[in-house]
Design a protein around this motif. Structure first.
Motif, PDB file in Angstrom:
ATOM      1  N   ASP A  67       0.796  -1.239   0.000  1.00 63.05           N
ATOM      2  CA  ASP A  67       0.000   0.000   0.000  1.00 63.05           C
ATOM      3  C   ASP A  67       0.823   1.281   0.000  1.00 63.05           C
ATOM      4  N   GLU A  68       2.065   1.202  -0.439  1.00 60.61           N
ATOM      5  CA  GLU A  68       2.850   2.449  -0.538  1.00 60.61           C
ATOM      6  C   GLU A  68       2.355   3.284  -1.719  1.00 60.61           C
ATOM      7  N   VAL A  69       1.985   2.583  -2.798  1.00 60.20           N
ATOM      8  CA  VAL A  69       1.430   3.271  -3.958  1.00 60.20           C
ATOM      9  C   VAL A  69       0.050   2.667  -4.225  1.00 60.20           C
ATOM     10  N   ALA A  70      -0.958   3.491  -4.362  1.00 55.74           N
ATOM     11  CA  ALA A  70      -2.300   2.984  -4.653  1.00 55.74           C
ATOM     12  C   ALA A  70      -2.884   3.763  -5.822  1.00 55.74           C
ATOM     13  N   LEU A  71      -3.867   3.153  -6.431  1.00 55.02           N
ATOM     14  CA  LEU A  71      -4.517   3.743  -7.595  1.00 55.02           C
ATOM     15  C   LEU A  71      -5.875   4.288  -7.134  1.00 55.02           C
ATOM     16  N   ILE A  72      -6.125   5.563  -7.417  1.00 57.38           N
ATOM     17  CA  ILE A  72      -7.348   6.185  -6.918  1.00 57.38           C
ATOM     18  C   ILE A  72      -8.180   6.697  -8.100  1.00 57.38           C
ATOM     19  N   SER A  73      -9.448   6.357  -8.091  1.00 56.12           N
ATOM     20  CA  SER A  73     -10.337   6.769  -9.189  1.00 56.12           C
ATOM     21  C   SER A  73     -10.710   8.242  -9.038  1.00 56.12           C
ATOM     22  N   GLU A  74     -11.324   8.791 -10.078  1.00 51.78           N
ATOM     23  CA  GLU A  74     -11.738  10.189  -9.996  1.00 51.78           C
ATOM     24  C   GLU A  74     -12.721  10.422  -8.869  1.00 51.78           C
ATOM     25  N   ALA A  75     -13.486   9.380  -8.550  1.00 54.67           N
ATOM     26  CA  ALA A  75     -14.463   9.492  -7.456  1.00 54.67           C
ATOM     27  C   ALA A  75     -13.788   9.361  -6.087  1.00 54.67           C
ATOM     28  N   GLY A  76     -12.483   9.162  -6.095  1.00 51.92           N
ATOM     29  CA  GLY A  76     -11.770   9.082  -4.816  1.00 51.92           C
ATOM     30  C   GLY A  76     -11.774   7.692  -4.208  1.00 51.92           C
ATOM     31  N   GLU A  77     -12.097   6.681  -5.023  1.00 48.70           N
ATOM     32  CA  GLU A  77     -12.096   5.325  -4.482  1.00 48.70           C
ATOM     33  C   GLU A  77     -10.866   4.556  -4.960  1.00 48.70           C
ATOM     34  N   ARG A  78     -10.496   3.545  -4.185  1.00 51.76           N
ATOM     35  CA  ARG A  78      -9.333   2.750  -4.576  1.00 51.76           C
ATOM     36  C   ARG A  78      -9.682   1.821  -5.729  1.00 51.76           C
ATOM     37  N   ILE A  79      -8.739   1.685  -6.647  1.00 51.96           N
ATOM     38  CA  ILE A  79      -8.901   0.718  -7.736  1.00 51.96           C
ATOM     39  C   ILE A  79      -7.961  -0.434  -7.418  1.00 51.96           C
ATOM     40  N   PHE A  80      -8.483  -1.652  -7.484  1.00 52.05           N
ATOM     41  CA  PHE A  80      -7.663  -2.815  -7.156  1.00 52.05           C
ATOM     42  C   PHE A  80      -7.341  -3.618  -8.415  1.00 52.05           C
TER      43      PHE A  80
END
Lengths: 74, 512
Positions: free
Chosen positions: B331-344
């Motif tokens: 979890d050092e780098v995470a992907l965040i959607s425009e809606a502010g949610e995590r993308i897995f």
């Protein structure tokens, strides 16, 4: 010779390439410039510049570059 | 409880363990760890005395004109020993930019190749310590520095035309150094061939690797990067085992067919950082060094060191794009959607695209004296499952590939990577706008040729040549930000909402 100068002027419009003979000694051309020069010369004159030719003496002036091109064209 | 040592103490452990081992080497010879420590402490004592006389009691910035020499490293370590923080900049930093850096950081003193100067340029008379051997070091404040103290500021291009001073702490760099050492099994055995200049943030990885692991830092003379046969010969002669270079430096060697004439023999670890390395050039290097480890690193100035890595498994196919891999920590780098949610990651499928955001202990504290821009880029971490106070928005877009590795997909804004440097095109445009003969201008970036192209429209009848434009820009911009091509145009195309239409400019450029 004109084409060589054009290639150089594209990289550094502020330099007078007709007269400058210290392009390497005075660090006017950096390594990225040299790569660009080599790839443009290769395309323009349809030559292959072997690694052994990539030495400071061949890059210090437009004249030296042109001499190298002529040598490799033969 | 485990004893908490700061980086000065870690360095002194190394110094005690390997006093005679080479720490630094440049074209003027080598220093061992004992010599480096001694020189740094002597400079620190002189510096502390000067600051004391000026009645400075808090942590202050101290500038360093970064030369590619051992002396610059001694100065950097001296500032750490003195308990202050350093601000490096290039010797040829244009005056205007240097002034902005001085003003934003508030620095009063700077080192200039062995000389301490006031910000006006006037040299400061330092009192040479007369004692032979070293006096007590109890006065040096660096021993008391904790994780929260500021270690250094590094200035990076800002889209408003004012560079931003990224502020990094002792704790962030120490956390990174530990991750880096563990991940790549780094020991005192490494001989590190340094390419990146010391005003460039990427170079700090090399410097702190030397300071905390006892590796030798071999400062490769810059000139060799123009003549790759000599460069490879140098690597062999100095038995360099590890390099962390910008891709353009690796590319120079490969593109000029250097390997036909000379082959690298001692390299075991080849890491690259700053931009994308073409698969073709990577493949050339991998053919030469089948036993070596090749690693794609990804980071941002707002993170100490780097935040993700990808160990290349096999020679890439032509045209293949290397993933950024994964964070050093979960979890050092995470992907965040425009809606502010995590993308897995999606098993066996590509994920949706999102913004790459960074979390954890290696994050910078923000931009120095710039709360607004800090708040924009570093928000409070909204994800309770990730242990981190802040979340840094890189502005880079990414997705997960079918194997769950992060892949870079471009930028959200007009930031570019050119010759390894991070540049905001708007900053160049703002500098061009200051030329009175020019009505309007816009920049685009030809990523394929790694060229910045400036389009400009001048007032009619003004005698202004391309040479004049570059000559004027040299006073305002660092050399790596100068346009590589200057094109005069009748009109800069605008989009319906009045912004520069870069897409149309790009078309114009391609159709020329």
């Amino acid at each position: 010779m004109e084409r060589v100068i054009e290639i150089l002027e594209d990289l550094h419009p502020e330099v007078d390439f007709e007269t400058c003979t210290t392009l390497i000694d005075d660090e006017i051309l950096d390594s990225f410039d040299i790569v660009t020069v080599i790839s443009e010369l290769s395309d323009e004159f349809d030559i292959t510049i072997p690694p052994q030719e990539i030495i400071p003496e061949n890059f210090n002036s437009a004249k030296a570059l042109y001499a190298m091109v002529k040598r490799l064209e033969d | 409880m485990k004893e908490q040592k700061n980086m000065i103490q870690l360095f002194e452990d190394i110094e005690k363990q390997f006093p005679q081992k080479t720490a630094l080497r440049d074209s003027n010879g080598a220093w061992n760890f004992a010599e480096l420590g001694q020189k740094a402490r002597q400079r620190a004592r002189e510096l502390s005395k000067v600051l004391e006389e000026e009645a400075v009691s808090r942590q202050v910035p101290v500038g360093i004109v970064a030369f590619h020499t051992k002396e610059t490293i001694a100065e950097l370590l001296a500032v750490m020993y003195s308990g202050n923080f350093f601000v490096t900049f290039a010797e040829d930093t244009p005056k205007q930019r240097r002034e902005m850096i001085f003003e934003n950081s508030g620095l009063e003193f700077y080192y200039d190749g062995g000389i301490l100067r006031k910000k006006t340029g006037e040299p400061v008379k330092t009192i040479e310590s007369e004692e032979i051997g070293e006096p007590e070091n109890t006065l040096l404040r660096g021993y008391q520095c904790t994780d929260e103290d500021t270690l250094y500021l590094v200035y990076t291009s800002g889209s408003t035309g004012v560079p931003k001073g990224v502020q990094k702490s002792w704790g962030a760099m120490k956390a990174f150094a530990e991750q880096y050492q563990k991940t790549f099994s780094l020991s005192e055995q490494e001989i590190l061939g340094n390419q990146t200049p010391f005003y460039f943030d990427a170079a700090m990885k090399d410097v702190f690797q030397m300071l905390t692991t006892g590796a030798e830092l071999n400062i490769i003379p810059d000139r060799l990067f123009s003549f790759p046969i000599k460069l490879v010969e140098y690597l062999n002669e100095h038995k360099i085992t590890m390099i962390v270079w910008v891709p353009s430096a690796l590319k120079i060697v490969s593109v000029l067919n250097t390997f036909l004439a000379v082959q690298p023999k001692t390299l075991q670890k080849v890491l690259f950082v700053g931009e994308v390395l073409d698969s073709k050039h990577l493949a050339n290097w991998m053919e030469q060094l089948p036993e070596a480890m090749f690693v794609n690193l990804y980071g941002s100035s707002e993170v100490a060191g780097v935040c993700s890595y990808y160990i290349v498994k096999q020679k890439p196919e032509p045209g293949a794009v290397l993933p950024l891999g994964q964070g050093f920590e979960a979890d050092e780098v995470a992907l965040i959607s425009e809606a502010g949610e995590r993308i897995f990651p999606v098993p066996e499928n590509e994920s949706a695209q999102g913004e790459l955001c960074v979390f954890g202990k290696t994050l910078a504290d923000g931009y120095f004296h710039d709360e607004d821009r800090t708040r924009e880029a570093f928000s409070d971490n909204p994800f309770p499952e990730i242990s981190s106070k802040k979340m840094f928005h890189t502005g880079d877009l990414g997705r997960y590939d079918t194997e769950g590795n992060l892949v870079y997909c471009g930028r959200k804004d007009f930031q570019i990577k050119h010759m390894g440097y991070r540049i905001e095109l708007e900053e160049i445009e703002l500098a061009v706008r200051e030329i009175p003969e020019i009505v309007s201008n816009a920049c685009i970036f030809d990523a394929k040729k790694d060229k910045i192209i400036l389009f400009y429209q001048k007032k009619s009848k003004e005698p202004l040549t391309k040479k004049d434009i570059i000559a004027k820009l040299i006073d305002r911009l660092p050399e790596y930000m100068l346009p590589n091509k200057v094109v005069e145009t009748e009109e800069i195309p605008l989009s319906p909402n009045g912004k520069t239409d870069r897409m149309r400019l790009m078309e114009q450029y391609r159709n020329r």
